[in-house]
Design a protein around this motif. Structure first.
Motif, mmCIF file in Angstrom:
data_model
loop_
_atom_site.group_PDB
_atom_site.id
_atom_site.type_symbol
_atom_site.label_atom_id
_atom_site.label_comp_id
_atom_site.label_asym_id
_atom_site.label_seq_id
_atom_site.Cartn_x
_atom_site.Cartn_y
_atom_site.Cartn_z
ATOM 1 N N GLN A 1 -61.680 47.624 -16.049
ATOM 2 C CA GLN A 1 -62.049 47.500 -14.643
ATOM 3 C C GLN A 1 -62.489 48.887 -14.169
ATOM 4 O OE1 GLN A 1 -61.980 44.655 -12.861
ATOM 5 N NE2 GLN A 1 -61.084 43.373 -14.462
ATOM 6 N N ILE A 2 -63.753 49.016 -13.817
ATOM 7 C CA ILE A 2 -64.319 50.317 -13.457
ATOM 8 C C ILE A 2 -64.260 50.492 -11.946
ATOM 9 C CG2 ILE A 2 -66.271 51.863 -13.744
ATOM 10 C CD1 ILE A 2 -65.090 50.823 -16.366
ATOM 11 N N VAL A 3 -63.755 51.638 -11.501
ATOM 12 C CA VAL A 3 -63.643 51.942 -10.073
ATOM 13 C C VAL A 3 -64.692 52.981 -9.701
ATOM 14 C CG1 VAL A 3 -62.172 52.864 -8.244
ATOM 15 C CG2 VAL A 3 -61.186 51.387 -10.003
ATOM 16 N N PHE A 4 -65.468 52.661 -8.686
ATOM 17 C CA PHE A 4 -66.455 53.591 -8.133
ATOM 18 C C PHE A 4 -65.952 54.051 -6.767
ATOM 19 C CE2 PHE A 4 -68.795 50.914 -11.066
ATOM 20 C CZ PHE A 4 -69.541 51.843 -11.780
ATOM 21 N N PRO A 5 -65.371 55.244 -6.689
ATOM 22 C CA PRO A 5 -64.826 55.716 -5.408
ATOM 23 C C PRO A 5 -65.931 56.098 -4.437
ATOM 24 C CG PRO A 5 -64.636 57.424 -7.061
ATOM 25 C CD PRO A 5 -65.169 56.219 -7.772
ATOM 26 N N SER A 6 -65.579 56.142 -3.170
ATOM 27 C CA SER A 6 -66.509 56.570 -2.127
ATOM 28 C C SER A 6 -66.120 57.959 -1.653
ATOM 29 C CB SER A 6 -66.467 55.588 -0.953
ATOM 30 O OG SER A 6 -65.169 55.572 -0.370
ATOM 31 N N ARG A 7 -67.016 58.568 -0.902
ATOM 32 C CA ARG A 7 -66.683 59.827 -0.240
ATOM 33 C C ARG A 7 -65.699 59.558 0.896
ATOM 34 N NH1 ARG A 7 -72.252 62.238 1.563
ATOM 35 N NH2 ARG A 7 -72.733 60.030 1.838
ATOM 36 N N ALA A 8 -64.827 60.515 1.154
ATOM 37 C CA ALA A 8 -63.838 60.323 2.222
ATOM 38 C C ALA A 8 -64.520 60.211 3.582
ATOM 39 C CB ALA A 8 -62.827 61.476 2.221
ATOM 40 N N ASP A 9 -65.564 60.969 3.807
ATOM 41 C CA ASP A 9 -66.329 60.924 5.049
ATOM 42 C C ASP A 9 -67.715 61.463 4.757
ATOM 43 O OD1 ASP A 9 -66.389 63.937 5.655
ATOM 44 O OD2 ASP A 9 -64.228 63.558 5.545
ATOM 45 N N PRO A 10 -68.666 61.328 5.692
ATOM 46 C CA PRO A 10 -70.040 61.763 5.402
ATOM 47 C C PRO A 10 -70.184 63.233 5.065
ATOM 48 C CG PRO A 10 -70.010 60.301 7.316
ATOM 49 C CD PRO A 10 -68.580 60.589 6.984
ATOM 50 N N GLU A 11 -69.229 64.079 5.497
ATOM 51 C CA GLU A 11 -69.329 65.507 5.228
ATOM 52 C C GLU A 11 -68.640 65.911 3.929
ATOM 53 O OE1 GLU A 11 -70.996 67.699 6.835
ATOM 54 O OE2 GLU A 11 -71.579 66.571 8.608
ATOM 55 N N SER A 12 -67.965 64.987 3.255
ATOM 56 C CA SER A 12 -67.197 65.306 2.054
ATOM 57 C C SER A 12 -68.004 64.999 0.804
ATOM 58 C CB SER A 12 -65.881 64.513 2.031
ATOM 59 O OG SER A 12 -65.073 64.843 3.126
ATOM 60 N N PRO A 13 -67.729 65.712 -0.286
ATOM 61 C CA PRO A 13 -68.416 65.400 -1.540
ATOM 62 C C PRO A 13 -67.802 64.172 -2.203
ATOM 63 C CG PRO A 13 -66.858 67.174 -1.892
ATOM 64 C CD PRO A 13 -66.813 66.852 -0.416
ATOM 65 N N LEU A 14 -68.574 63.536 -3.066
ATOM 66 C CA LEU A 14 -68.050 62.428 -3.860
ATOM 67 C C LEU A 14 -67.331 63.025 -5.064
ATOM 68 C CD1 LEU A 14 -69.972 59.162 -4.679
ATOM 69 C CD2 LEU A 14 -68.374 60.168 -6.281
ATOM 70 N N ILE A 15 -66.080 62.661 -5.233
ATOM 71 C CA ILE A 15 -65.252 63.261 -6.285
ATOM 72 C C ILE A 15 -64.803 62.161 -7.234
ATOM 73 C CG2 ILE A 15 -63.146 64.529 -6.797
ATOM 74 C CD1 ILE A 15 -63.413 65.853 -4.079
ATOM 75 N N ASP A 16 -65.270 62.231 -8.465
ATOM 76 C CA ASP A 16 -64.848 61.299 -9.507
ATOM 77 C C ASP A 16 -64.584 62.087 -10.792
ATOM 78 O OD1 ASP A 16 -64.265 58.821 -10.666
ATOM 79 O OD2 ASP A 16 -66.299 58.626 -11.460
ATOM 80 N N LEU A 17 -63.748 63.091 -10.659
ATOM 81 C CA LEU A 17 -63.332 63.887 -11.799
ATOM 82 C C LEU A 17 -61.948 64.441 -11.518
ATOM 83 C CD1 LEU A 17 -65.197 67.321 -11.799
ATOM 84 C CD2 LEU A 17 -65.047 65.848 -9.832
ATOM 85 N N ASP A 18 -61.330 65.018 -12.538
ATOM 86 C CA ASP A 18 -59.963 65.522 -12.421
ATOM 87 C C ASP A 18 -60.019 66.980 -11.977
ATOM 88 O OD1 ASP A 18 -59.374 63.046 -13.411
ATOM 89 O OD2 ASP A 18 -58.979 63.737 -15.455
ATOM 90 N N LEU A 19 -59.681 67.221 -10.709
ATOM 91 C CA LEU A 19 -59.825 68.563 -10.148
ATOM 92 C C LEU A 19 -58.814 69.558 -10.693
ATOM 93 C CD1 LEU A 19 -60.608 67.902 -6.369
ATOM 94 C CD2 LEU A 19 -62.180 68.398 -8.235
ATOM 95 N N HIS A 20 -57.809 69.090 -11.424
ATOM 96 C CA HIS A 20 -56.810 70.032 -11.926
ATOM 97 C C HIS A 20 -57.184 70.620 -13.283
ATOM 98 C CE1 HIS A 20 -55.765 66.404 -14.088
ATOM 99 N NE2 HIS A 20 -54.904 67.053 -14.824
ATOM 100 N N LEU A 21 -58.337 70.235 -13.834
ATOM 101 C CA LEU A 21 -58.719 70.759 -15.146
ATOM 102 C C LEU A 21 -58.783 72.291 -15.175
ATOM 103 C CD1 LEU A 21 -61.463 68.214 -16.329
ATOM 104 C CD2 LEU A 21 -59.122 68.460 -17.165
ATOM 105 N N PRO A 22 -59.418 72.958 -14.200
ATOM 106 C CA PRO A 22 -59.403 74.429 -14.239
ATOM 107 C C PRO A 22 -57.997 75.015 -14.153
ATOM 108 C CG PRO A 22 -61.121 73.647 -12.767
ATOM 109 C CD PRO A 22 -60.283 72.452 -13.116
ATOM 110 N N LEU A 23 -57.089 74.333 -13.477
ATOM 111 C CA LEU A 23 -55.727 74.847 -13.360
ATOM 112 C C LEU A 23 -54.963 74.689 -14.662
ATOM 113 C CD1 LEU A 23 -54.867 73.431 -9.818
ATOM 114 C CD2 LEU A 23 -55.807 75.663 -10.429
ATOM 115 N N LEU A 24 -55.427 73.796 -15.545
ATOM 116 C CA LEU A 24 -54.845 73.686 -16.878
ATOM 117 C C LEU A 24 -55.428 74.723 -17.827
ATOM 118 C CD1 LEU A 24 -54.861 69.798 -17.341
ATOM 119 C CD2 LEU A 24 -52.943 71.235 -16.645
ATOM 120 N N CYS A 25 -56.638 75.166 -17.547
ATOM 121 C CA CYS A 25 -57.323 76.119 -18.430
ATOM 122 C C CYS A 25 -57.098 77.573 -18.025
ATOM 123 C CB CYS A 25 -58.828 75.832 -18.443
ATOM 124 S SG CYS A 25 -59.272 74.177 -18.993
#
Length: 1032
Positions: free
Chosen positions: A259-283
């Motif tokens: 089941q594939i989920v296509f998220p939306s932007r939180a609001d018109p001024e926000s970017p569309l985020i469909d990735l794991d933002l903690h990856l740099p914090l792991l690296c």
């Protein structure tokens, strides 16, 4: 049956821009095939990749739509929007394939979407080259960011997979019939890589990765001649999925088995985020993350390295999100193939990515680069001697590091106490919910970091004239942070950020800035008085080591609003040594809960994909959307807006233009932020004569058409450049002087500036020379600096209200209550005694009955003396102010008059305006330095002259009811009338919102919107009284 959509009505495209199959050319496989037949060979030569097929929506032609009445099952193969390169099209050779074998459809020429370069695509899909392997390899995925010449970005997800090379028939000749799973028929030990690339206008990295993973499960076990059809069907499915509008509504699509989920932007001024933002914090460590952010903020030439092609794009995109709402303005190519390394020689700023194998080569050949190794978490600076990268402001860095260390970055720790899930999609949903929560926390931390760095920028902006006073802003920065700010202020990124601030864009930065302000700061932000540190702030910095540092906190500009700079925690020698208690109110950012989200499951897509089946799919979508909308509770307006948007798009696709317009009319009333005005306008223009007549008979549609069609023609684009404040170099007449003073941020009110002009030109020609303006400006700034450096002992602070500010200090004088300095706040006069510092109350301005300037005999001299008589005391306060006496006499009288008018009119803005007059008097006297300076300053004693002339604006009955009058034009250059004033009480607390619509040509809502106010006596009577006193 639904009508066809008019050809000239361009509908918003779905998720898919194009889908491509790439791999080695057919002819190039004969060599590796022969080599592979030699036993014992482990390494095979590299091949040149090519685009084998391209699939572009729409996948249903007009002929299919005309034949929609025929049953889907009885129709033959539909025409598809695809093509194969003509030179790759195989000829009909009898020895190829079996007689009577199935033949694929004849390909047709299609147009490739803008921003997709088919010549460069093979290199990006195979950045490491095409190598025939001696043993099967795991499928892998990497990600692309494609940018066209206009800077518009599209996003690609590439899935590579291997298939065995057949000994008789080369792969992709379109006619072979062997099975991958068969034990024989393939050349042993020879596997050829192929890639499927999906390009979308939206960065759905995780969703499209999951989609391609589902596709590969079919491609691995299908016959060669079926590969094309599988990819076409896959692309056709994606092309039918609409992009969800900004808001809480996400889309779910069944791709089987996932089941594939296509998220939306939180609001018109926000970017569309469909990735794991903690990856740099792991690296990287938090300190390294800050260093990378500094490199980006100062627009260095940055290169990421990794042995994983996927991490290059994902980590780079995470840092782009960390910077939001600031935007990277330069070249962004997160993946460079081996043939593209010469791009790194570009002299301008860029962010690129290379495989780790090229690290040594790049480090030797290139200069002035920042090399970031994702695998090792290290940063190498190949900077020139004069181009060192500065450190990020340490106070902001301390808070960032402390907050990052509180994050839970490992999902497994949350699952340790749970049983194993037996449902794949349930397990994925749990992981997705955890990731969304973590992403929200990371976004809050990074936005607050930017707010901590750039919060004070707004204090140095002039919105009317779009001016930024960079010199005064730099004076407010700590000495150790000067290098950082000097570099950042010269970047394109910061210039775009200034444009957004001057346009008052309510993006994530503005929302966080507002959210982290204290209630006192929000209230003081509406006042017109020049900014000074409050007693509360003065007391809080007493215990801070920052107060002892050599830091001139000169606060300038704009609009004379009392926006208080938040005090930051003390510096620590180590970034990791920071306690929660040191962060104060800044931890409020972590208390912002993520908004709840909802999902809508898109119906199944049935094949063959012909007109009738597509119409059935759209009908199912519309029916399900209607069903869900009918069950929504009344308070779910944001969710309803998303459903209305989607149903409007579906109805447009069906050709039901009037139904779509009705949905968009409801959307306009529900959430105007996501209202597609351009699409609605094009829809109205495409209406046929009968449809337009029917729409005119529908009141809702008539209003909508009037709204979108009767708008005035687009005015010429306003000049949105950001100007830097400069002192004038030529003589100024009145109009030019008004503009210059407003740009400087000293005063905004036009009437006050006219009086200032009269004061500075007393006895001279009615123009002001540059030297006089410079002297006046410097005096004003010096007074601000002196007020910022005022340090009152705690024994004095405890006698003052926490929101009082010291606006003026006299020199040390002799009084009848001791020797000391007279201090003026917005409420009172007091004596700051010398020797052992102490507090002696003189009087509040409300309690002053009379102020006189006289002289007192001392030996043979007559010393100018200020006498203040109080209402409640018989004793008269006397101060031998000498040369300052006449000026203090003017200032105290003006403050008393302002306080009297404020009480009579129930309008505290009179006190704030009186303070502005007083400080302007002080600057005029300091600038002119002449015997007539005090007389010139008297031109600014406006309230003292007008106190007996201004009529009592508030009747007695109103005065008893009204708490205080609100000035909707506060902070504007000229007062304006009010057409409508609306007060809406808050059901969750004792506050409300006041909105004022003003009567100017623009008709823009302004004034006190979204400012929290005390309740207006909690009754309709109070609101009516306020309206009456606003001239309504």
């Amino acid at each position: 049956m639904a009508e066809a959509v008019p050809q000239h009505l361009a509908l918003p495209s779905g998720l898919l821009e194009l889908c491509a199959l790439l791999g080695p050319a057919r002819d190039s496989l004969r060599g590796p095939e022969q080599v592979a037949q030699r036993k014992g060979v482990k390494s095979l030569s590299s091949l040149k990749p090519e685009v084998l097929s391209v699939f572009v929506p729409p996948f249903v032609s007009k002929e299919d739509g005309a034949a929609a009445g025929v049953n889907c099952a009885t129709l033959g193969k539909p025409r598809r929007r695809s093509f194969r390169k003509k030179r790759e099209r195989p000829k009909a050779e009898p020895w190829r394939g079996l007689p009577g074998g199935p033949r694929g459809p004849e390909p047709e020429d299609v147009s490739v979407p803008n921003g997709v370069d088919l010549l460069a695509l093979p290199q990006l899909c195979f950045p490491g080259g095409v190598c025939v392997a001696s043993e099967p390899k795991e499928d892998c995925v990497h990600f692309l960011v494609l940018t066209d010449v206009c800077g518009n970005r599209t996003y690609g997800v590439v899935a590579q997979y291997y298939r065995p090379l057949h000994d008789e028939y080369c792969f992709y000749n379109g006619k072979t019939h062997w099975e991958v799973s068969g034990p024989s028929g393939g050349t042993a030990g020879c596997f050829v890589p192929f890639a499927v690339c999906v390009v979308s206008r939206f960065p759905y990295y995780n969703a499209l990765k999951d989609c391609l993973s589902c596709l590969l499960t079919h491609l691995k076990f299908c016959k060669d001649f079926e590969v094309d059809n599988h990819i076409k069907d896959f692309a056709a499915k994606l092309s039918l999925i609409p992009s969800p509008p900004p808001g809480p509504l996400h889309l779910i699509f069944n791709m089987k088995p996932l089941q594939i989920v296509f998220p939306s932007r939180a609001d018109p001024e926000s970017p569309l985020i469909d990735l794991d933002l903690h990856l740099p914090l792991l690296c990287f460590s938090p300190e390294k993350v800050l260093q990378i952010l500094t490199c980006l903020l100062t627009e260095q030439r940055v290169v990421f390295f990794s042995s994983s092609w996927a991490l290059l794009t994902l980590v780079a995109e995470c840092f782009m999100v960390y910077l939001h709402p600031l935007q990277w303005q330069h070249t962004f190519v997160p993946i460079l193939s081996g043939q593209m390394l010469d791009f790194l020689m570009a002299p301008t700023s860029f962010l690129m990515g290379c495989h780790l194998d090229h690290f040594e080569e790049v480090s030797k050949e290139a200069d002035g680069l920042i090399l970031i190794n994702i695998d090792s978490g290290s940063i190498a600076h190949l900077s020139k001697e004069d181009a060192a990268v500065p450190d990020i402001p340490l106070l902001a860095a301390q808070t960032f590091v402390q907050r990052v260390q509180t994050l839970q970055l490992y999902h497994e720790l949350d699952l340790a106490h749970l049983c194993a899930s037996t449902d794949l999609n349930e397990d994925r949903a749990s992981r997705r919910a955890w990731q969304q929560g973590l992403n929200h926390q990371i976004q809050q931390i990074t936005v607050h970091l930017l707010v901590s760095i750039f919060r004070d920028v707004k204090n140095h902006l002039n919105y009317e004239h779009r001016v930024f006073n960079s010199e005064e802003f730099l004076k407010t920065r700590a000495p150790g942070d000067q290098a950082f700010y000097k570099q950042v202020l010269d970047t394109y990124m910061f210039h775009a950020f200034l444009k957004a601030r001057l346009s008052r864009r309510m993006d994530a930065f503005a929302q966080m800035d507002l959210h982290t302000q204290s209630e006192e700061d929000r209230i003081n932000g509406t006042l017109l008085s020049p900014r000074r540190p409050t007693i509360e702030k003065m007391a809080s910095r007493k215990s801070s080591p920052l107060h002892a540092a050599d830091r001139r906190m000169v606060v300038s500009m704009p609009n004379l609003q009392d926006i208080v700079v938040l005090e930051l925690p003390p510096r620590n020698s180590s970034l990791r040594k920071m306690h929660t208690s040191d962060c104060g109110s800044s931890h409020a950012v972590l208390c912002v809960a993520p908004k709840s989200t909802h999902t809508f499951k898109i119906p199944e897509v049935h094949f063959p994909l012909v007109g009738q089946c597509v119409q059935a799919f759209h009908a199912d979508c519309a029916a399900q959307l209607t069903k869900v909308m009918g069950s929504l509770p009344p308070e779910s307006s944001a969710l309803l807006a998303g459903y209305l948007y989607l149903r409007g798009l579906v109805r447009l696709t069906q050709g039901q233009l009037l139904g779509a317009l009705l949905d968009f009319q409801s959307l306009y009333k529900t959430d105007v932020r996501i209202f597609p005005a351009d699409l609605v306008q094009r829809t109205v223009e495409s209406l046929s004569g009968p449809e337009r007549a029917q729409a005119e008979r529908t009141p809702e549609l008539r209003r909508l058409m009037s709204e979108v069609m009767d708008k005035p023609a687009d005015a010429p684009k306003a000049d949105d450049r950001v100007k830097h404040f400069e002192l004038p170099r030529t003589h100024m007449q009145l109009d030019d002087f008004v503009k210059r003073v407003q740009e400087s941020g000293i005063v905004k009110d036009t009437g006050t500036i006219h009086r200032l002009f009269a004061a500075l030109t007393v006895g001279h020609e009615k123009q002001i020379d540059p030297e006089t303006f410079k002297d006046f400006y410097n005096c004003w700034k010096e007074a601000e600096a002196e007020a910022q450096d005022v340090s009152l002992p705690l024994s004095v602070i405890e006698h003052l209200d926490k929101n009082e500010c010291v606006y003026k200090l006299s020199s040390s004088v002799k009084t009848n209550r001791g020797v000391g300095k007279i201090a003026m706040t917005q409420k009172r006069l007091f004596l700051l005694t010398e020797g052992r510092p102490g507090y002696v109350e003189i009087s509040t301005f409300r309690n002053i009955a009379e102020v006189r300037s006289t002289t007192v005999a001392f030996l043979l001299l007559r010393i100018p003396t200020l006498k203040v008589k109080m209402v409640s005391k018989k004793e008269v306060f006397e101060a031998n102010l000498k040369n300052e006496c006449d000026l203090w006499h003017l200032m105290v009288k003006e403050m008393c008059a302002g306080k009297r008018l404020a009480d009579e009119h129930k309008d505290p803005q009179y006190v704030q305006q009186a303070l502005t007059h007083v400080l302007l008097m002080d600057a005029v006297v300091g600038a002119l330095q002449s015997p007539g300076a005090v007389y010139a300053a008297s031109k600014l004693s406006y309230f003292d002259k007008m106190k007996n002339e201004m009529p009592l604006a508030v009747p007695k009955t109103t005065s008893e009811t009204l708490k205080h009058k609100i000035n909707p034009s506060a902070g504007e250059t000229t007062p304006r009338g009010v057409d409508v004033l609306l007060y809406t009480p808050d059901s969750l607390g004792p506050t409300g919102r006041i909105q004022a619509r003003k009567g100017e040509d623009s008709g823009a809502t302004a004034g006190a919107e979204d400012k929290q106010r005390p309740p207006l006596c909690g009754s309709i009577t109070a609101v009516k009284t306020l309206l009456l006193n606003s001239g309504l």
